[in-house]
Design an enzyme around this catalytic site. Structure first.
Site, PDB file in Angstrom:
ATOM      1  N   GLU A   1     -31.120 -38.037  40.491  1.00 11.48           N
ATOM      2  CA  GLU A   1     -30.555 -36.804  39.862  1.00 11.48           C
ATOM      3  C   GLU A   1     -29.718 -37.078  38.429  1.00 11.48           C
ATOM      4  O   GLU A   1     -29.046 -38.007  38.099  1.00 11.48           O
ATOM      5  CB  GLU A   1     -29.486 -36.067  40.824  1.00 11.48           C
ATOM      6  CG  GLU A   1     -29.836 -35.914  42.219  1.00 11.48           C
ATOM      7  CD  GLU A   1     -29.103 -35.049  43.212  1.00 11.48           C
ATOM      8  OE1 GLU A   1     -27.908 -34.673  42.682  1.00 11.48           O
ATOM      9  OE2 GLU A   1     -29.455 -34.954  44.436  1.00 11.48           O
TER      10      GLU A   1
ATOM     11  N   LYS B   1     -36.380 -41.352  43.331  1.00 12.78           N
ATOM     12  CA  LYS B   1     -35.930 -40.150  42.661  1.00 12.78           C
ATOM     13  C   LYS B   1     -34.464 -40.218  42.359  1.00 12.78           C
ATOM     14  O   LYS B   1     -33.723 -40.811  43.244  1.00 12.78           O
ATOM     15  CB  LYS B   1     -36.102 -38.935  43.678  1.00 12.78           C
ATOM     16  CG  LYS B   1     -35.765 -37.652  42.891  1.00 12.78           C
ATOM     17  CD  LYS B   1     -36.162 -36.376  43.632  1.00 12.78           C
ATOM     18  CE  LYS B   1     -35.204 -35.930  44.923  1.00 12.78           C
ATOM     19  NZ  LYS B   1     -33.976 -35.545  44.673  1.00 12.78           N
TER      20      LYS B   1
ATOM     21  N   GLU C   1     -34.746 -27.953  40.664  1.00 14.70           N
ATOM     22  CA  GLU C   1     -33.906 -27.154  41.758  1.00 14.70           C
ATOM     23  C   GLU C   1     -33.059 -26.083  41.385  1.00 14.70           C
ATOM     24  O   GLU C   1     -32.161 -26.282  40.623  1.00 14.70           O
ATOM     25  CB  GLU C   1     -33.358 -28.131  42.685  1.00 14.70           C
ATOM     26  CG  GLU C   1     -32.558 -27.637  44.013  1.00 14.70           C
ATOM     27  CD  GLU C   1     -32.145 -28.701  45.042  1.00 14.70           C
ATOM     28  OE1 GLU C   1     -32.389 -29.838  44.779  1.00 14.70           O
ATOM     29  OE2 GLU C   1     -31.578 -28.156  46.077  1.00 14.70           O
TER      30      GLU C   1
ATOM     31  N   ASP D   1     -32.527 -37.432  50.275  1.00 10.54           N
ATOM     32  CA  ASP D   1     -31.137 -37.822  50.776  1.00 10.54           C
ATOM     33  C   ASP D   1     -30.702 -36.294  51.774  1.00 10.54           C
ATOM     34  O   ASP D   1     -29.555 -36.341  52.268  1.00 10.54           O
ATOM     35  CB  ASP D   1     -30.160 -38.148  50.016  1.00 10.54           C
ATOM     36  CG  ASP D   1     -29.860 -37.213  48.646  1.00 10.54           C
ATOM     37  OD1 ASP D   1     -30.592 -36.020  48.749  1.00 10.54           O
ATOM     38  OD2 ASP D   1     -29.045 -37.727  47.883  1.00 10.54           O
ATOM     39  N   SER D   2     -31.572 -35.381  51.511  1.00 10.77           N
ATOM     40  CA  SER D   2     -31.327 -34.227  52.499  1.00 10.77           C
ATOM     41  C   SER D   2     -31.343 -34.569  53.815  1.00 10.77           C
ATOM     42  O   SER D   2     -30.605 -33.694  54.647  1.00 10.77           O
ATOM     43  CB  SER D   2     -32.367 -33.007  52.313  1.00 10.77           C
ATOM     44  OG  SER D   2     -33.467 -33.646  52.193  1.00 10.77           O
TER      45      SER D   2
ATOM     46  N   ASP E   1     -35.329 -41.165  47.742  1.00 13.22           N
ATOM     47  CA  ASP E   1     -34.212 -40.714  46.883  1.00 13.22           C
ATOM     48  C   ASP E   1     -33.081 -41.848  46.937  1.00 13.22           C
ATOM     49  O   ASP E   1     -32.837 -42.546  47.958  1.00 13.22           O
ATOM     50  CB  ASP E   1     -33.654 -39.485  47.934  1.00 13.22           C
ATOM     51  CG  ASP E   1     -33.409 -38.590  46.925  1.00 13.22           C
ATOM     52  OD1 ASP E   1     -33.644 -38.416  45.722  1.00 13.22           O
ATOM     53  OD2 ASP E   1     -33.162 -37.101  47.504  1.00 13.22           O
TER      54      ASP E   1
END
Ligand code: KIV
EC number: 2.1.2.11
Length: 279
Positions: A114, A112, A180, A44-45, A83
């Site tokens: 978080e 993915k 990260e 999602d960057s 993501d």
């Protein structure tokens, strides 16, 4: 043959370091795939490096699905991880719907998400339903407004929490976990205590693999260059020079040349223009 989560885990078992890169479109995915990158993350960057947002918070699931579909079309061999964006997995039920869309509509092989201990039940639910999950702890960009953009785990209590997060994510069934912005010593200690691969970004060389954002790696994004990024080339400058040359060639009439154009039979042209002139 497409790489599977089992292949990734076997790489870790053999002690092979695992490279992963982000990609957001068909062409980039093709290039990454041909370079032999075994895992591609549609991160999602995207929100920052492709869409120009300040953070990843604004990215929607529809945007992620749109880009993931293009990446899946471009890469035939790599494992594609989509993501899940901010607030699309706030409950296990919502996560099932979002991850289901990522696999069924976008064609990703894994998702993915978080979070640590608190997200473990959601990971367990997805894995139970057959959806491979990559975890992500340490600096979690979707929580930037809460935690700030900083290295996580420098103090003993924070470090302990990150270890507990990593163990909970593993216990829930994740096949791998991104670390990260974690101090290198801590990332190595976590890696040694897990049996699933750790994929580091700003977490030192002691992880099982590394992930980098496409635009950082290739020198495409100049708004912000993270300390953990190594630029392997300077595509922004190269592209800028190519475009300047193109504009100059158009202005001077040296592009297009005869080899870039098609021709027609002059009698056909004369007949066409003649007809026009008569009307
Ligand atoms: O969105 C992303 O690109 C990521 C990587 C930085 C791990 O989450």
């Amino acid at each position: 043959m497409r790489t599977t989560i089992r292949d990734i885990q076997q790489m870790r078992a053999r002690g092979e370091r695992i490279p992963m890169v982000t990609a957001y479109d068909y062409t980039s995915a093709q290039i990454a795939d041909r370079a032999g990158i075994p895992m591609i993350l549609v991160g999602d960057s995207l929100g920052m490096v492709v869409l120009g947002h300040e953070s990843t918070v604004s990215v929607t699931l529809d945007e992620m699905i749109h880009h993931t579909r293009a990446v899946v079309r471009g890469a035939r061999n790599a494992l594609i991880i989509g993501d899940l964006p901010f607030l699309t997995y706030a409950s296990p039920e919502q996560a099932v719907i979002s991850a289901g869309r990522m696999l069924q509509e976008a064609g990703a092989q894994a998702v993915k998400l978080e979070g640590g201990v608190h997200i473990a039940p959601t990971i367990a639910r997805l894995v139970h339903l057959g959806i491979p999950v990559m975890g992500h702890i340490g600096f979690t960009p979707q929580a930037v407004n809460q935690i700030g953009l900083r290295v996580q785990g420098r103090r003993a209590n924070e470090a302990r929490q990150l270890l507990e997060d990593a163990l909970a994510v593993q216990e829930a069934g994740a096949f791998a976990i991104v670390l990260e912005l974690v101090p290198a010593e801590l990332a190595q200690a976590i890696t040694e205590r897990l049996h699933i691969p750790t994929i580091g970004i700003g977490a030192g060389a002691g992880c099982s693999g590394q992930v980098q954002v496409w635009h950082d790696l290739l020198g495409l994004y100049s708004d912000f260059v993270p300390r953990h990024a190594r630029r392997y080339t300077d595509l922004a400058t190269m592209i800028g020079e190519a475009l300047t040359q193109y504009a100059q060639d158009v202005r001077t009439g040296t592009f297009p040349g005869p080899e870039h154009s098609s021709r027609m039979d002059p009698t056909e042209l004369a007949a066409a223009l003649g007809n026009l002139d008569e009307s």
